[in-house]
Each structure stands twice: as C-alpha cells, then as structure tokens.
Write an enzyme that holds these catalytic residues in place. Structure first.
Site, PDB file in Angstrom:
ATOM      1  N   THR A  90      -4.624 -10.150   2.878  1.00 24.23           N
ATOM      2  CA  THR A  90      -3.384  -9.881   2.162  1.00 24.23           C
ATOM      3  C   THR A  90      -2.531 -11.141   2.067  1.00 24.23           C
ATOM      4  O   THR A  90      -2.527 -11.963   2.987  1.00 24.23           O
ATOM      5  CB  THR A  90      -2.596  -8.736   2.854  1.00 24.23           C
ATOM      6  N   SER A 121       4.696  -7.562   9.498  1.00 23.76           N
ATOM      7  CA  SER A 121       4.551  -6.225  10.098  1.00 23.76           C
ATOM      8  C   SER A 121       3.308  -6.240  10.986  1.00 23.76           C
ATOM      9  O   SER A 121       2.466  -7.138  10.879  1.00 23.76           O
ATOM     10  CB  SER A 121       4.367  -5.146   9.013  1.00 23.76           C
ATOM     11  N   TYR A 174       0.897  -4.284  10.677  1.00 22.71           N
ATOM     12  CA  TYR A 174      -0.250  -4.184   9.744  1.00 22.71           C
ATOM     13  C   TYR A 174      -0.654  -5.575   9.251  1.00 22.71           C
ATOM     14  O   TYR A 174      -1.828  -5.955   9.324  1.00 22.71           O
ATOM     15  CB  TYR A 174       0.092  -3.275   8.546  1.00 22.71           C
ATOM     16  N   HIS A 175       0.325  -6.339   8.727  1.00 21.77           N
ATOM     17  CA  HIS A 175      -0.027  -7.655   8.189  1.00 21.77           C
ATOM     18  C   HIS A 175      -0.604  -8.535   9.298  1.00 21.77           C
ATOM     19  O   HIS A 175      -1.519  -9.325   9.067  1.00 21.77           O
ATOM     20  CB  HIS A 175       1.206  -8.314   7.548  1.00 21.77           C
ATOM     21  N   LYS A 235      -4.324  -8.197   9.817  1.00 22.09           N
ATOM     22  CA  LYS A 235      -5.135  -8.970   8.863  1.00 22.09           C
ATOM     23  C   LYS A 235      -5.262 -10.424   9.318  1.00 22.09           C
ATOM     24  O   LYS A 235      -6.268 -11.078   9.072  1.00 22.09           O
ATOM     25  CB  LYS A 235      -4.491  -8.933   7.472  1.00 22.09           C
TER      26      LYS A 235
HETATM   27  P1  NAD Z   1      -6.675   3.003   1.005  1.00 21.11           P
HETATM   28  O1  NAD Z   1      -5.957   3.468   2.217  1.00 21.11           O
HETATM   29  O2  NAD Z   1      -6.502   3.758  -0.247  1.00 21.11           O
HETATM   30  O3  NAD Z   1      -8.256   2.889   1.303  1.00 21.11           O
HETATM   31  C1  NAD Z   1      -8.790   2.455   2.508  1.00 21.11           C
HETATM   32  C2  NAD Z   1      -9.974   3.363   2.840  1.00 21.11           C
HETATM   33  O4  NAD Z   1     -10.581   2.897   4.048  1.00 21.11           O
HETATM   34  C3  NAD Z   1      -9.554   4.816   3.094  1.00 21.11           C
HETATM   35  O5  NAD Z   1     -10.308   5.684   2.289  1.00 21.11           O
HETATM   36  C4  NAD Z   1      -9.815   5.032   4.577  1.00 21.11           C
HETATM   37  O6  NAD Z   1     -10.212   6.350   4.902  1.00 21.11           O
HETATM   38  C5  NAD Z   1     -10.920   4.015   4.847  1.00 21.11           C
HETATM   39  N1  NAD Z   1     -10.959   3.577   6.250  1.00 21.11           N
HETATM   40  C6  NAD Z   1      -9.927   3.117   6.997  1.00 21.11           C
HETATM   41  N2  NAD Z   1     -10.353   2.850   8.243  1.00 21.11           N
HETATM   42  C7  NAD Z   1     -11.678   3.122   8.272  1.00 21.11           C
HETATM   43  C8  NAD Z   1     -12.660   3.042   9.289  1.00 21.11           C
HETATM   44  N3  NAD Z   1     -12.354   2.664  10.536  1.00 21.11           N
HETATM   45  N4  NAD Z   1     -13.943   3.408   8.980  1.00 21.11           N
HETATM   46  C9  NAD Z   1     -14.255   3.821   7.724  1.00 21.11           C
HETATM   47  N5  NAD Z   1     -13.361   3.919   6.731  1.00 21.11           N
HETATM   48  C10 NAD Z   1     -12.085   3.565   7.000  1.00 21.11           C
HETATM   49  O7  NAD Z   1      -6.283   1.464   0.795  1.00 21.11           O
HETATM   50  P2  NAD Z   1      -6.445   0.536  -0.493  1.00 21.11           P
HETATM   51  O8  NAD Z   1      -5.135   0.455  -1.170  1.00 21.11           O
HETATM   52  O9  NAD Z   1      -7.660   0.931  -1.258  1.00 21.11           O
HETATM   53  O10 NAD Z   1      -6.685  -0.878   0.190  1.00 21.11           O
HETATM   54  C11 NAD Z   1      -7.998  -1.308   0.502  1.00 21.11           C
HETATM   55  C12 NAD Z   1      -7.920  -2.638   1.225  1.00 21.11           C
HETATM   56  O11 NAD Z   1      -7.259  -3.594   0.400  1.00 21.11           O
HETATM   57  C13 NAD Z   1      -7.144  -2.586   2.527  1.00 21.11           C
HETATM   58  O12 NAD Z   1      -7.795  -3.381   3.496  1.00 21.11           O
HETATM   59  C14 NAD Z   1      -5.804  -3.188   2.185  1.00 21.11           C
HETATM   60  O13 NAD Z   1      -5.219  -3.809   3.296  1.00 21.11           O
HETATM   61  C15 NAD Z   1      -6.183  -4.199   1.108  1.00 21.11           C
HETATM   62  N6  NAD Z   1      -5.071  -4.476   0.184  1.00 21.11           N
HETATM   63  C16 NAD Z   1      -4.532  -3.453  -0.567  1.00 21.11           C
HETATM   64  C17 NAD Z   1      -3.480  -3.722  -1.441  1.00 21.11           C
HETATM   65  C18 NAD Z   1      -2.830  -2.656  -2.278  1.00 21.11           C
HETATM   66  O14 NAD Z   1      -1.828  -2.952  -2.965  1.00 21.11           O
HETATM   67  N7  NAD Z   1      -3.354  -1.420  -2.289  1.00 21.11           N
HETATM   68  C19 NAD Z   1      -2.989  -5.043  -1.545  1.00 21.11           C
HETATM   69  C20 NAD Z   1      -3.561  -6.041  -0.763  1.00 21.11           C
HETATM   70  C21 NAD Z   1      -4.607  -5.736   0.104  1.00 21.11           C
HETATM   71  N1  USQ Z   2      10.094  -2.547  -1.839  1.00 19.94           N
HETATM   72  C1  USQ Z   2      11.235  -2.201  -2.545  1.00 19.94           C
HETATM   73  N2  USQ Z   2      11.368  -0.908  -2.940  1.00 19.94           N
HETATM   74  C2  USQ Z   2      10.429   0.051  -2.668  1.00 19.94           C
HETATM   75  C3  USQ Z   2       9.272  -0.308  -1.966  1.00 19.94           C
HETATM   76  C4  USQ Z   2       9.143  -1.620  -1.555  1.00 19.94           C
HETATM   77  O1  USQ Z   2      12.115  -3.035  -2.814  1.00 19.94           O
HETATM   78  O2  USQ Z   2      10.638   1.223  -3.055  1.00 19.94           O
HETATM   79  C5  USQ Z   2       9.905  -3.957  -1.430  1.00 19.94           C
HETATM   80  C6  USQ Z   2       9.616  -4.157   0.041  1.00 19.94           C
HETATM   81  O3  USQ Z   2      10.798  -4.242   0.805  1.00 19.94           O
HETATM   82  C7  USQ Z   2       8.830  -5.454   0.019  1.00 19.94           C
HETATM   83  C8  USQ Z   2       8.099  -5.422  -1.315  1.00 19.94           C
HETATM   84  O4  USQ Z   2       8.752  -4.422  -2.104  1.00 19.94           O
HETATM   85  O5  USQ Z   2       9.698  -6.534   0.020  1.00 19.94           O
HETATM   86  C9  USQ Z   2       6.632  -5.066  -1.225  1.00 19.94           C
HETATM   87  O6  USQ Z   2       6.490  -3.825  -0.557  1.00 19.94           O
HETATM   88  P1  USQ Z   2       5.196  -2.911  -0.817  1.00 19.94           P
HETATM   89  O7  USQ Z   2       5.367  -1.638  -0.052  1.00 19.94           O
HETATM   90  O8  USQ Z   2       4.907  -2.816  -2.268  1.00 19.94           O
HETATM   91  O9  USQ Z   2       4.044  -3.842  -0.206  1.00 19.94           O
HETATM   92  P2  USQ Z   2       3.620  -4.181   1.288  1.00 19.94           P
HETATM   93  O10 USQ Z   2       4.341  -3.375   2.285  1.00 19.94           O
HETATM   94  O11 USQ Z   2       3.686  -5.668   1.443  1.00 19.94           O
HETATM   95  O12 USQ Z   2       2.117  -3.717   1.335  1.00 19.94           O
HETATM   96  C10 USQ Z   2       1.283  -3.586   0.168  1.00 19.94           C
HETATM   97  C11 USQ Z   2       0.032  -2.839   0.606  1.00 19.94           C
HETATM   98  C12 USQ Z   2      -0.692  -3.684   1.662  1.00 19.94           C
HETATM   99  C13 USQ Z   2      -0.972  -5.069   1.087  1.00 19.94           C
HETATM  100  C14 USQ Z   2       0.318  -5.735   0.595  1.00 19.94           C
HETATM  101  C15 USQ Z   2       0.039  -7.018  -0.176  1.00 19.94           C
HETATM  102  O13 USQ Z   2       0.386  -1.567   1.140  1.00 19.94           O
HETATM  103  O14 USQ Z   2      -1.914  -3.032   2.016  1.00 19.94           O
HETATM  104  O15 USQ Z   2      -1.552  -5.859   2.093  1.00 19.94           O
HETATM  105  O16 USQ Z   2       0.962  -4.858  -0.356  1.00 19.94           O
HETATM  106  S1  USQ Z   2       1.286  -8.232   0.127  1.00 19.94           S
HETATM  107  O17 USQ Z   2       2.596  -7.630  -0.123  1.00 19.94           O
HETATM  108  O18 USQ Z   2       1.020  -9.350  -0.729  1.00 19.94           O
HETATM  109  O19 USQ Z   2       1.169  -8.577   1.545  1.00 19.94           O
END
Ligand code: NAD
Ligand code: USQ
Length: 391
Positions: free
Chosen positions: A144, A179, A181-182, A185
């Site tokens: 991420t 966070s 979470y981040h 990664k």
């Molecule tokens: P999502 O939650 O929709 O999908 C993740 C899937 O992984 C889920 O179906 C979950 O059940 C499965 N999973 C989680 N832990 C598992 C485990 N231990 N074993 C098997 N399956 C497991 O998330 P997404 O939005 O599709 O994101 C996918 C990946 O991309 C994540 O790693 C996320 O951090 C990354 N990512 C997402 C975004 C975004 O905006 N959605 C942005 C940047 C990075």
């Molecule tokens: N934000 C708002 N209003 C909202 C929701 C969010 O202003 O209603 C702001 C947040 O405060 C933050 C930004 O928007 O500053 C991004 O928040 P987000 O919830 O869209 O994204 P984030 O929490 O960073 O996480 C999401 C995905 C995560 C991925 C990440 C990519 O859930 O899996 O890793 O985006 S990145 O942001 O580049 O790290």
C-alpha cells in the site's frame, strides 16, 4: 500461466481472477471468507449484492469462460497452504489475502492483533511455501502507498540512495505508516525483501493507492459476477463512500480540513497492473517495488469532483467537513513517483476523463440497501471502539 490468487473472494481478488482466466491463464483462488465474517462483526455489508464464491465460480463456468478453481481455507494454516501449493504448483502468486481496513485495525488491542497476525503470519507462510514448493514462482504482493505515509520529501518507488558521513548505499525508502493495518504491510515488505535477498526468491511489492469503482469487463457479463462495494466508515474507502453518500443526498464526509493527499486508481487499472507485473516478472533474488496509482488528489478535491459529477446527474450534493476520526496530517507535502508501471505499458483510466457516471448510476440503483447509520464515522483513532454496537 498457472496463477494462484490469495484472497480471491474479495473486492479486487474476484475481478482479478476473472480477468486473468479470461486472458487464458489457469487460475485458482483461495479464500478463508474471513472478510464476510469481519463484515458481520462491524454490521456492514457490500452495497452491491454479491454471491457466494461457489456461486460466482459456477456462474463464470456457465457464461462459457475458462474455469476458475476454488479452495477454501486460511493461509495462516500451514497444512492448508501446503496442500494448495502442492495441488496448484503456481508460477505466479497474487497475494490479496489480508485484512485491509485501517480503521478496523485501530479499534482496540484485539483488532490490531487480529490484523497484524492475519497479515504477517499469512505472508510468512506464503514465502515459506514458495521456498519449499515453488522456488521459481513470482510473488505479486499487494502492499500500500500508506506504507510510506506522508513524509515531507518526494516518495520514490521503493528505494532511495542515501549518502551518510561520506558513504552511499541504496536502501528501502523510509516508512512512516499511519495505522496498525498499514504497519502490517511494512512488516510484510521487510519479510519479503529479506527472503529475496537470502533465499533468492522473487517478488513484486505493489504499493497500491486507494481503489475506486466496481465495473470491469468481466463483472459486466452477469449480475452474479459483481464484486463488492464497501461504503461504511470502517471498510469503505473515500471515493466509493462519497459516491454512495451523493446518491442518497447525504453530505459527503470530508474528514477534517480535507488536505489529506492520496494516490488513487480505477479498479480496471488494478487488474492491468497486476497482469503487467505477472507478465514482466522480477528477476531471481529481486525484490521489486512499484507505486501503483494513477492520480493524486486531496480528499477535498475528490469530494468536489464527486459533487460535480452528481450535479451533472441532476442531484444536489453537499460537502461537510466532519471532525476527523483519524490521527493524520490534514495539510502536507505529497509527491510520489509512479512511473514503473507506466513504463511497462499501463494505460490509465483517469478520473478526470472517465468521470464517475457509471459508478454513480450503480450506487443509486442500490440506494435502498444503504444503511445510513454507517455513513458518519463512528470510530476514532484515539478512542478506539465503535461508539455504538451495530446489528
Ligand atoms: P477485501 O477485504 O475485499 O479482500 C481480501 C480477501 O482476502 C477477503 O475475501 C478475505 O476473506 C481474504 N483473506 C483475508 N485474510 C485471509 C487469510 N488469512 N486466508 C485466506 N484469505 C484471506 O480487500 P481488497 O479491497 O480486495 O484488497 C485486497 C488487497 O489489496 C489487500 O491486501 C489490501 O490491503 C490491498 N489494497 C487494497 C486497496 C483498496 O482500495 N481496496 C488499496 C491498496 C491496497
Ligand atoms: N477520508 C475522508 N472521508 C471519508 C473517508 C476517508 O476524508 O469518508 C479520508 C481519510 O481520513 C484518509 C483518506 O480519506 O485521509 C483515505 O482514507 P480511505 O479510507 O479511503 O483509505 P485508507 O484508510 O488509507 O485505506 C484504503 C484501503 C487500504 C489501502 C489504502 C491505500 O482500505 O486497504 O491500503 O486505501 S493508501 O491510502 O494509499 O494507503
């Protein structure tokens, strides 16, 4: 190519599986369905109605496409993962299978532990499975952009040359995540870089920005092939949330001043980037990092773009600066490089060009499914727990 997709029931995993199968690859998907359980815990659900993975895979077969094989289990379970690797003998592994919500990871000690154990242990198992059963395979790992945070210097793609006391070295770019979470990664990236260096594995870390949209060539083939769309304050990402809010005449919730700048990309570009990484693999022993986003905006600019799009649809959007539940900089420098995927041939779908009409139409067509209790933030980085339990 034989491709194993971990997290294949998720927002990005399912469309990626269809996309790669459509391109003629042998695709297997693994998922534990943890995400569907975590939704239940938070009291949220996808705005778009989604089918079970079994039904999706069956429907994919019925529309005449190359079959996708599914395996249900947790990648933190070594015996399960071993059986998956032996059965699929992957040439490429696309690893989406992690917990991905920053707000969830900040709710309490337990939520931080769930997030980090799931992500770090799962990824450790994956790299051990590669070493034991598929040492030539290529790991395409979803990282991420949030690993870097918002430093007051330009963000490079993974590495930076540092001069220190007259000596130079190329080091991993410093990380300042926002966070637990981040942070998970960041831990993954270090573990993967280490095994590329000591075992000669190969990996591409895709430091992805925030993804938006639900439509891909394959999701359009049948309603049962739809992917999920999260809009609640824990799982929903900012642009997807704004579109849902606009569709039901709810104020667009800009957190704080709204100067938070992030990288964004269309879901179709996620699929293209993953495919490009697979077709152009890292070399043996290489830990390669791509910054995967196509445009950057402040969250206030983004709200204004959604509001413009909504006005063109004849709606009356409002923007509200709400108290920021997160601890983050609300005004900062941001300049992140993102040229490596463009160099490989990525042709972005830019928000400024595609607008968001398709997404706005889709969310409005499902507006009866919106639970309005999930739109204002009910969590806080400093307080932790959700303010009220949800049914
Ligand atoms: P999502 O939650 O929709 O999908 C993740 C899937 O992984 C889920 O179906 C979950 O059940 C499965 N999973 C989680 N832990 C598992 C485990 N231990 N074993 C098997 N399956 C497991 O998330 P997404 O939005 O599709 O994101 C996918 C990946 O991309 C994540 O790693 C996320 O951090 C990354 N990512 C997402 C975004 C975004 O905006 N959605 C942005 C940047 C990075
Ligand atoms: N934000 C708002 N209003 C909202 C929701 C969010 O202003 O209603 C702001 C947040 O405060 C933050 C930004 O928007 O500053 C991004 O928040 P987000 O919830 O869209 O994204 P984030 O929490 O960073 O996480 C999401 C995905 C995560 C991925 C990440 C990519 O859930 O899996 O890793 O985006 S990145 O942001 O580049 O790290």
């Amino acid at each position: 190519m034989r491709i194993l997709i971990l997290g294949g029931d998720g927002y990005l995993g399912w469309p990626t599986a269809m996309h790669l199968a459509n391109k003629g690859h042998d695709v297997s998907v693994v998922d534990s369905f943890h995400r569907r359980l975590w939704d239940d815990e938070i009291g949220s659900q996808s705005l778009t109605p989604i089918k079970s993975l079994r039904e999706r895979v069956r429907r994919w077969d019925e529309v005449g496409k190359k079959p996708i094989e599914m395996m249900v289990g947790d990648i933190c379970d070594w015996d399960f993962l071993e059986s998956v690797f032996k059965k699929t003998d992957p040439e490429a592994i696309v690893h989406y299978g992690e917990h991905r919500a920053a707000p969830f990871s900040m709710l309490s000690r337990r939520h931080a532990v769930v997030t980090q154990v799931n992500n770090v242990v799962g990824t450790l198992n994956v790299i051990y499975a590669m070493k034991e059963f598929a040492p030539e395979s290529h790991l395409v790992k979803l990282g991420t952009m949030g690993e870097y945070g918002t430093p007051n210097i330009d963000i490079e793609e993974g590495y930076i040359e540092i001069s220190h006391h007259g000596r130079k070295d190329i080091m991993q770019f410093p990380k300042k995540p926002g966070s637990f979470y981040h942070l998970s990664k960041v831990h993954d990236s270090h573990n993967i870089e280490f095994v590329c260096r000591i075992w000669g594995l190969r990996a591409t870390d895709l430091n992805q920005g925030v993804v938006y949209g639900v439509h891909t060539e394959e999701t359009e083939l049948h309603p049962d092939l739809a992917t999920r769309l999260d809009y609640d304050d824990v799982w929903g990402t900012v642009l997807n949330r704004y579109c849902v809010q606009a569709a039901i005449d709810h104020p667009l919730t800009v957190y704080g001043k709204g100067g938070q700048t992030r990288g964004f990309l269309d879901i179709r570009d996620t699929l293209a980037c993953v495919e490009l990484a697979i077709l152009n693999p890292a070399a043996t022993g290489e830990f390669r990092v791509f910054n995967q986003f196509t445009e950057q905006f402040t969250v206030l600019e983004l709200a204004e773009m959604v509001a413009d799009g909504a006005r063109k649809m004849g709606w009356e959007p409002m923007i509200e600066n709400v108290s920021n539940p997160r601890i983050e900089l609300e005004e900062h420098y941001y300049n992140a490089k993102h040229t490596k995927l463009l160099d490989l041939g990525l042709q972005p779908h830019l928000l400024s060009e595609t607008l968001i009409d398709g997404l706005l139409d889709t969310v409005r067509s499902h507006s009866d499914r919106v639970d309005t209790d999930l739109l204002y933030p009910s969590h806080s980085w400093s307080e932790g727990q959700l303010e009220k339990p949800r049914s």
